[in-house]
Design a protein around this motif. Structure first.
Motif, PDB file in Angstrom:
ATOM      1  N   TRP A 105       0.808  -1.221   0.000  1.00  0.00           N
ATOM      2  CA  TRP A 105       0.000   0.000   0.000  1.00  0.00           C
ATOM      3  C   TRP A 105       0.840   1.271   0.000  1.00  0.00           C
ATOM      4  O   TRP A 105       0.381   2.314  -0.457  1.00  0.00           O
ATOM      5  CB  TRP A 105      -0.928  -0.004   1.206  1.00  0.00           C
ATOM      6  CG  TRP A 105      -1.962  -1.077   1.160  1.00  0.00           C
ATOM      7  CD1 TRP A 105      -2.197  -1.965   0.130  1.00  0.00           C
ATOM      8  CD2 TRP A 105      -2.905  -1.393   2.176  1.00  0.00           C
ATOM      9  NE1 TRP A 105      -3.231  -2.807   0.453  1.00  0.00           N
ATOM     10  CE2 TRP A 105      -3.692  -2.483   1.702  1.00  0.00           C
ATOM     11  CE3 TRP A 105      -3.180  -0.865   3.429  1.00  0.00           C
ATOM     12  CZ2 TRP A 105      -4.712  -3.035   2.448  1.00  0.00           C
ATOM     13  CZ3 TRP A 105      -4.201  -1.424   4.179  1.00  0.00           C
ATOM     14  CH2 TRP A 105      -4.967  -2.497   3.695  1.00  0.00           C
ATOM     15  N   TRP A 110      -3.620   6.263  -4.115  1.00  0.00           N
ATOM     16  CA  TRP A 110      -4.942   6.111  -3.535  1.00  0.00           C
ATOM     17  C   TRP A 110      -5.859   7.203  -4.081  1.00  0.00           C
ATOM     18  O   TRP A 110      -5.426   8.332  -4.339  1.00  0.00           O
ATOM     19  CB  TRP A 110      -4.881   6.237  -2.018  1.00  0.00           C
ATOM     20  CG  TRP A 110      -4.098   5.176  -1.294  1.00  0.00           C
ATOM     21  CD1 TRP A 110      -2.800   4.823  -1.494  1.00  0.00           C
ATOM     22  CD2 TRP A 110      -4.581   4.338  -0.227  1.00  0.00           C
ATOM     23  NE1 TRP A 110      -2.432   3.821  -0.626  1.00  0.00           N
ATOM     24  CE2 TRP A 110      -3.505   3.509   0.161  1.00  0.00           C
ATOM     25  CE3 TRP A 110      -5.801   4.225   0.431  1.00  0.00           C
ATOM     26  CZ2 TRP A 110      -3.625   2.566   1.191  1.00  0.00           C
ATOM     27  CZ3 TRP A 110      -5.929   3.290   1.452  1.00  0.00           C
ATOM     28  CH2 TRP A 110      -4.847   2.462   1.817  1.00  0.00           C
ATOM     29  N   TYR A 126      -8.915   6.063  -0.582  1.00  0.00           N
ATOM     30  CA  TYR A 126      -9.538   4.803  -0.976  1.00  0.00           C
ATOM     31  C   TYR A 126      -8.572   3.994  -1.843  1.00  0.00           C
ATOM     32  O   TYR A 126      -7.907   4.545  -2.728  1.00  0.00           O
ATOM     33  CB  TYR A 126     -10.802   5.057  -1.811  1.00  0.00           C
ATOM     34  CG  TYR A 126     -11.910   5.772  -1.086  1.00  0.00           C
ATOM     35  CD1 TYR A 126     -12.882   5.046  -0.385  1.00  0.00           C
ATOM     36  CD2 TYR A 126     -12.007   7.156  -1.107  1.00  0.00           C
ATOM     37  CE1 TYR A 126     -13.927   5.698   0.265  1.00  0.00           C
ATOM     38  CE2 TYR A 126     -13.043   7.817  -0.447  1.00  0.00           C
ATOM     39  CZ  TYR A 126     -13.994   7.080   0.230  1.00  0.00           C
ATOM     40  OH  TYR A 126     -15.019   7.736   0.889  1.00  0.00           O
ATOM     41  N   LYS A 128      -8.414  -0.050  -3.812  1.00  0.00           N
ATOM     42  CA  LYS A 128      -8.813  -1.428  -4.073  1.00  0.00           C
ATOM     43  C   LYS A 128      -7.544  -2.156  -4.482  1.00  0.00           C
ATOM     44  O   LYS A 128      -7.067  -2.007  -5.608  1.00  0.00           O
ATOM     45  CB  LYS A 128      -9.876  -1.490  -5.180  1.00  0.00           C
ATOM     46  CG  LYS A 128     -10.395  -2.899  -5.438  1.00  0.00           C
ATOM     47  CD  LYS A 128     -11.483  -2.905  -6.505  1.00  0.00           C
ATOM     48  CE  LYS A 128     -11.997  -4.315  -6.751  1.00  0.00           C
ATOM     49  NZ  LYS A 128     -13.056  -4.333  -7.804  1.00  0.00           N
ATOM     50  N   ASP A 129      -7.008  -2.922  -3.542  1.00  0.00           N
ATOM     51  CA  ASP A 129      -5.686  -3.510  -3.722  1.00  0.00           C
ATOM     52  C   ASP A 129      -5.779  -4.863  -4.417  1.00  0.00           C
ATOM     53  O   ASP A 129      -6.297  -5.827  -3.850  1.00  0.00           O
ATOM     54  CB  ASP A 129      -5.000  -3.657  -2.358  1.00  0.00           C
ATOM     55  CG  ASP A 129      -3.688  -4.423  -2.450  1.00  0.00           C
ATOM     56  OD1 ASP A 129      -3.044  -4.348  -3.510  1.00  0.00           O
ATOM     57  OD2 ASP A 129      -3.314  -5.094  -1.476  1.00  0.00           O
ATOM     58  N   THR A 130      -5.252  -4.906  -5.640  1.00  0.00           N
ATOM     59  CA  THR A 130      -5.128  -6.162  -6.380  1.00  0.00           C
ATOM     60  C   THR A 130      -3.676  -6.449  -6.743  1.00  0.00           C
ATOM     61  O   THR A 130      -3.396  -7.405  -7.462  1.00  0.00           O
ATOM     62  CB  THR A 130      -5.952  -6.114  -7.676  1.00  0.00           C
ATOM     63  OG1 THR A 130      -5.456  -5.028  -8.502  1.00  0.00           O
ATOM     64  CG2 THR A 130      -7.421  -5.880  -7.397  1.00  0.00           C
ATOM     65  N   GLY A 136      -7.327 -11.407  -2.269  1.00  0.00           N
ATOM     66  CA  GLY A 136      -8.166 -10.221  -2.340  1.00  0.00           C
ATOM     67  C   GLY A 136      -9.085 -10.261  -3.546  1.00  0.00           C
ATOM     68  O   GLY A 136      -9.432 -11.344  -4.012  1.00  0.00           O
ATOM     69  N   PRO A 137      -9.460  -9.091  -4.064  1.00  0.00           N
ATOM     70  CA  PRO A 137      -8.928  -7.774  -3.694  1.00  0.00           C
ATOM     71  C   PRO A 137      -9.341  -7.338  -2.288  1.00  0.00           C
ATOM     72  O   PRO A 137     -10.352  -7.780  -1.765  1.00  0.00           O
ATOM     73  CB  PRO A 137      -9.513  -6.843  -4.754  1.00  0.00           C
ATOM     74  CG  PRO A 137     -10.749  -7.542  -5.217  1.00  0.00           C
ATOM     75  CD  PRO A 137     -10.470  -9.004  -5.134  1.00  0.00           C
ATOM     76  N   LYS A 139     -10.295  -4.062  -0.082  1.00  0.00           N
ATOM     77  CA  LYS A 139     -10.717  -2.663  -0.129  1.00  0.00           C
ATOM     78  C   LYS A 139     -10.312  -1.996   1.183  1.00  0.00           C
ATOM     79  O   LYS A 139     -10.611  -2.511   2.268  1.00  0.00           O
ATOM     80  CB  LYS A 139     -12.220  -2.548  -0.345  1.00  0.00           C
ATOM     81  CG  LYS A 139     -12.678  -3.008  -1.720  1.00  0.00           C
ATOM     82  CD  LYS A 139     -14.174  -2.810  -1.901  1.00  0.00           C
ATOM     83  CE  LYS A 139     -14.622  -3.252  -3.286  1.00  0.00           C
ATOM     84  NZ  LYS A 139     -16.082  -3.068  -3.475  1.00  0.00           N
ATOM     85  N   THR A 141      -9.752   1.883   3.328  1.00  0.00           N
ATOM     86  CA  THR A 141      -9.863   3.338   3.444  1.00  0.00           C
ATOM     87  C   THR A 141      -9.011   3.786   4.619  1.00  0.00           C
ATOM     88  O   THR A 141      -8.928   3.103   5.641  1.00  0.00           O
ATOM     89  CB  THR A 141     -11.311   3.818   3.672  1.00  0.00           C
ATOM     90  OG1 THR A 141     -11.773   3.352   4.937  1.00  0.00           O
ATOM     91  CG2 THR A 141     -12.233   3.337   2.575  1.00  0.00           C
ATOM     92  N   THR A 157     -10.783  -2.014   6.557  1.00  0.00           N
ATOM     93  CA  THR A 157     -10.502  -2.962   5.482  1.00  0.00           C
ATOM     94  C   THR A 157     -11.646  -3.959   5.358  1.00  0.00           C
ATOM     95  O   THR A 157     -12.245  -4.370   6.350  1.00  0.00           O
ATOM     96  CB  THR A 157      -9.191  -3.730   5.724  1.00  0.00           C
ATOM     97  OG1 THR A 157      -9.232  -4.382   7.006  1.00  0.00           O
ATOM     98  CG2 THR A 157      -7.995  -2.791   5.687  1.00  0.00           C
ATOM     99  N   SER A 159     -12.930  -7.424   2.491  1.00  0.00           N
ATOM    100  CA  SER A 159     -12.591  -8.263   1.349  1.00  0.00           C
ATOM    101  C   SER A 159     -13.679  -9.304   1.159  1.00  0.00           C
ATOM    102  O   SER A 159     -14.340  -9.707   2.123  1.00  0.00           O
ATOM    103  CB  SER A 159     -11.243  -8.958   1.557  1.00  0.00           C
ATOM    104  OG  SER A 159     -10.931  -9.801   0.455  1.00  0.00           O
TER     105      SER A 159
END
Length: 335
Positions: A105, A110, A126, A128-130, A136-137, A139, A141, A157, A159
């Protein structure tokens, strides 16, 4: 009193600077890594200066590998052999995984949304981690909320698949202002149950060194010089907190000459303190080359490598679950 204000400034095509300002503090954030870049706070004479170690150039921010002010995730700290159940994470710290990996991250852009409340202002980051290599992904904040002399940081978080999250912020503090003096002029009080025993790879062994057995009584105010005399290789250690709650500060950092104080309250069960002892580099922060004992990184989080120590809790994030952590920084001065 002046009305609090927010300003969003494009730096490059992708990089944005968000400035939150009220009558007490000015907080500068960056969307690259959801970073806490600068905090301008008054000293006892009213002089307003930056109390973080901050890169002089944005190019250095984008090349950063030391997490200055960054949101670290999905999981902060080391995971032994990069193993979680049957999942293999990136080995980016010798044979281990650390700080979410090279695509974590801290190294992603973001999205942002600013907000105003009757008595506070802030920004929500925000993601959306892929990309990090975690199931995952995920999500995430991160909300920074500025109210009076407090900066509140809330991380959430979710998922759709079972995964793990244990984020932190990795700001390096120096309350002297603009890095005028090293952290040896600071003092620290920490309400701790003790320090985790670490092996040669800086991973927990499973043993707790209880507070009464430590070289320093951290519950009393000690200068950082006293602490580092007792721990000459420096601090890069995990402390279990006695009262992990946002209503009761667990840590107080002070700098006598400036009169600045910072109290930290967190919902996390532990905090990693890194004294930057022996950390030398050519990049510049606040006009000086990075050098030993220049800042104190304060990283609230759940216990590192907790996936291998279920007796300390869990960072597993299940589908439909929302994991929330919060840390509040309060800034004051003494005469």
């Amino acid at each position: 009193m002046n009305k609090p204000n927010i300003r969003v400034t494009p730096i490059t095509h992708n990089l944005k600077k968000i400035t939150l300002k009220n009558d007490f503090l000015t907080v500068v954030l960056l969307n690259y890594g959801a970073r806490l870049h600068q905090i301008f706070a008054p000293d006892k004479e009213g002089n307003v200066e930056n109390i973080l170690l901050s890169y002089d150039n944005y190019e250095d921010v984008l090349a950063d590998k030391s997490f200055f002010g960054a949101t670290v995730g999905p999981v902060a700290g080391r995971i032994r052999d990069g193993k979680w159940k049957n999942h293999q994470l990136e080995k980016n710290n010798s044979t281990h995984h650390i700080h979410g990996g090279t695509n974590g991250w801290s190294f992603q852009y973001w999205d942002i949304e600013i907000f105003e409340e009757p008595d506070a202002i802030g920004v929500v980051f925000y993601l959306k981690d892929t990309f990090s290599g975690y199931p995952g992904p995920i999500k995430a904040t991160v909300t920074y909320r500025l109210q009076n002399n407090q900066l509140e940081m809330t991380t959430k978080t979710t998922s759709n698949v079972t995964t793990i999250t244990n984020p932190t912020n990795h700001a390096y503090f120096n309350l002297s202002g603009n890095g005028q003096r090293d952290i040896l002029t600071h003092s620290l009080t920490l309400n701790t149950l003790g320090m985790l025993e670490l092996d040669s790879d800086k991973l927990p062994t499973g043993n707790l060194l209880e507070e009464s057995d430590l070289c320093i009584n951290f519950k009393k105010k000690n200068s950082l010089k006293q602490i580092l005399d007792a721990y000459p290789v420096g601090l890069d250690d995990v402390f279990l907190l006695r009262y992990p709650k946002v209503t009761k500060p667990s840590l107080l950092l002070e700098e006598k000459q400036s009169g600045r104080q910072m109290a930290v309250a967190t919902s996390n069960k532990s905090v990693v303190l890194f004294s930057t002892t022996g950390f030398h580099a050519d990049f510049k922060l606040n006009g000086q080359k990075m050098h030993s004992n220049y800042g104190l990184a304060i990283e609230p989080q759940e216990v590192p490598d907790i996936v291998h120590f279920p007796e300390w809790g869990s960072i597993t994030l299940h589908p439909g679950q929302e994991r929330v952590t919060q840390t509040i920084y309060q800034f004051m001065t003494t005469s």
